[in-house]
Design an enzyme around this catalytic site. Structure first.
Site, PDB file in Angstrom:
ATOM      1  N   PRO A  90      -8.217  30.942  23.563  1.00 46.90           N
ATOM      2  CA  PRO A  90      -8.483  32.584  23.796  1.00 46.90           C
ATOM      3  C   PRO A  90      -8.629  33.040  22.702  1.00 46.90           C
ATOM      4  O   PRO A  90      -8.071  33.160  21.668  1.00 46.90           O
ATOM      5  CB  PRO A  90      -7.119  32.854  24.401  1.00 46.90           C
ATOM      6  CG  PRO A  90      -6.497  31.390  25.249  1.00 46.90           C
ATOM      7  CD  PRO A  90      -7.026  30.501  24.134  1.00 46.90           C
ATOM      8  N   CYS A  91      -9.758  34.061  22.839  1.00 50.65           N
ATOM      9  CA  CYS A  91     -10.454  34.626  21.455  1.00 50.65           C
ATOM     10  C   CYS A  91     -10.190  36.201  21.337  1.00 50.65           C
ATOM     11  O   CYS A  91     -10.647  36.724  20.592  1.00 50.65           O
ATOM     12  CB  CYS A  91     -11.815  34.497  21.762  1.00 50.65           C
ATOM     13  SG  CYS A  91     -12.607  35.090  23.136  1.00 50.65           S
TER      14      CYS A  91
END
Length: 367
Positions: A90-91
């Site tokens: 997850p960015c």
């Protein structure tokens, strides 16, 4: 036929992929389309199970990657001689859409969890896709250095998605690492930019708030009477500055609002779409207005602009459509076309390994 590089054995047709943070399966589907066998996908969101398993035939594990043990991956890989560990942690902490976040976020640990598993299992190939801003962070340098110190040859680059036939102005960070030697993303071959018209131009017209009977995802969100007037006053590629003053919101006239001209914008037929966000189904959330019809893009149109095929199954039959849930699943996914390019790069690399033509390595000996 079996061939070897140093002490590593490579057998034909025994490659297996595990996709960590798999989401709705965009990366896994692309790897599958490139001819790789996806053994398993892991994600904490149970909504990912149906699309991942239905479209890729992989086993879905609803697990927190932080709780995975190396033995879990070993079991999913089975007896494959070439193991590929893939993923997109997850960015949000690194995204340009999250600049208000603190520079340190606990979710940075998810990349380190990916690295932990890679170092423990030591798959032959590792690939990571993420937002380009991650490359400026120390955690990325630590990740790359850790792979290199563990014997991997690593390459990474910023990818412009339009160069690979994805109809979206999106830039992503792609890493490839191999224990066999040099590995790189294949060069772009697309000569023509794929546009919004190319991608969604032939979908049946629908009104705001309407759903097309033949496709439950071809549904658009409703518009208030005020936003419908704003939509009608909007031009493709234009801004809210094109509107008469009585349609402008209070936030537009403030100094801070003047720096966001693309909010309440329409896409242009002859250009790629802007970068999709999880709120792309809302007219007021960016340049997500349909180029011609007076509505925001539908969920199906968002999926197509993400390069999902039209028959990609996100929902079980008769399952209720949720804009928020599906918007997140569609947009947080790796564009499948980019996943296919990554898969083709891995396949090309393995062909070179098996044929003894990998640059910088010695001729392989047959066993």
């Amino acid at each position: 036929m079996t061939k070897t590089v140093s002490n590593m054995v490579v057998q034909e047709d025994t490659t297996a992929v595990i996709d960590l943070f798999c989401g709705a399966g965009g990366l896994a589907y692309g790897l599958k389309m490139a001819g790789l066998h996806v053994a398993a996908g892991v994600d904490l969101d149970p909504n990912c199970k149906y699309p991942l398993e239905t479209n890729t035939d992989a086993v879905f594990a609803c697990r927190d990657v932080s709780d995975l043990a190396p033995e879990d991956l070993t079991q999913w890989f089975g007896d494959a001689s070439v193991r590929v560990l893939a993923g997109c942690a997850p960015c949000q902490p690194f995204s340009t859409y999250s600049q208000s976040r603190k520079s340190v976020d606990h979710r940075w640990t998810l990349l380190r969890e990916f690295q932990r598993l890679a170092m423990a299992v030591r798959p032959e190939i590792v690939t990571m896709e993420n937002v380009r801003g991650l490359a400026t962070q120390a955690v990325w340098s630590e990740f790359v250095q850790g792979l290199e110190e563990s014997g991997y040859t690593v390459s990474w680059s910023e990818v412009t998605c339009t160069d690979y036939g994805i109809p979206q102005n999106r830039k992503r960070l792609v890493l490839l690492a191999s224990q066999f030697g040099r590995i790189e993303l294949i060069e772009p071959t697309e000569k023509k930019i794929v546009t919004v018209m190319d991608t969604i131009g032939d979908l049946p017209p629908i009104a705001a708030g309407e759903q097309f009977d033949g496709d439950p995802l071809h549904i658009s969100s409703t518009l208030s009477s005020l936003n419908l007037r704003r939509m009608k006053a909007s031009k493709p590629g234009g801004t809210w500055r094109d509107w008469p003053n009585d349609l402008r919101a209070d936030c537009h006239v403030r100094e801070t609002g003047k720096t966001y001209p693309s909010v309440y914008g329409r896409m242009e037929w002859n250009k790629p779409a802007p970068t999709m966000t999880t709120q792309c189904f809302g007219f007021g959330n960016g340049r997500f207005g349909h180029p011609k019809q007076d509505r925001a893009i539908s969920l199906r149109e968002a999926a197509l602009l993400q390069s999902f095929p039209r028959d990609y199954a996100f929902l079980k039959q008769d399952e209720q459509v949720s804009f928020k849930r599906l918007g997140t699943l569609i947009v947080n996914a790796v564009p499948p076309k980019l996943g296919e390019i990554i898969g083709q790069s891995i396949r090309q690399h393995l062909v070179q390994v098996r044929s003894g033509t990998l640059p910088g390595t010695q001729q392989l000996s047959l066993l």
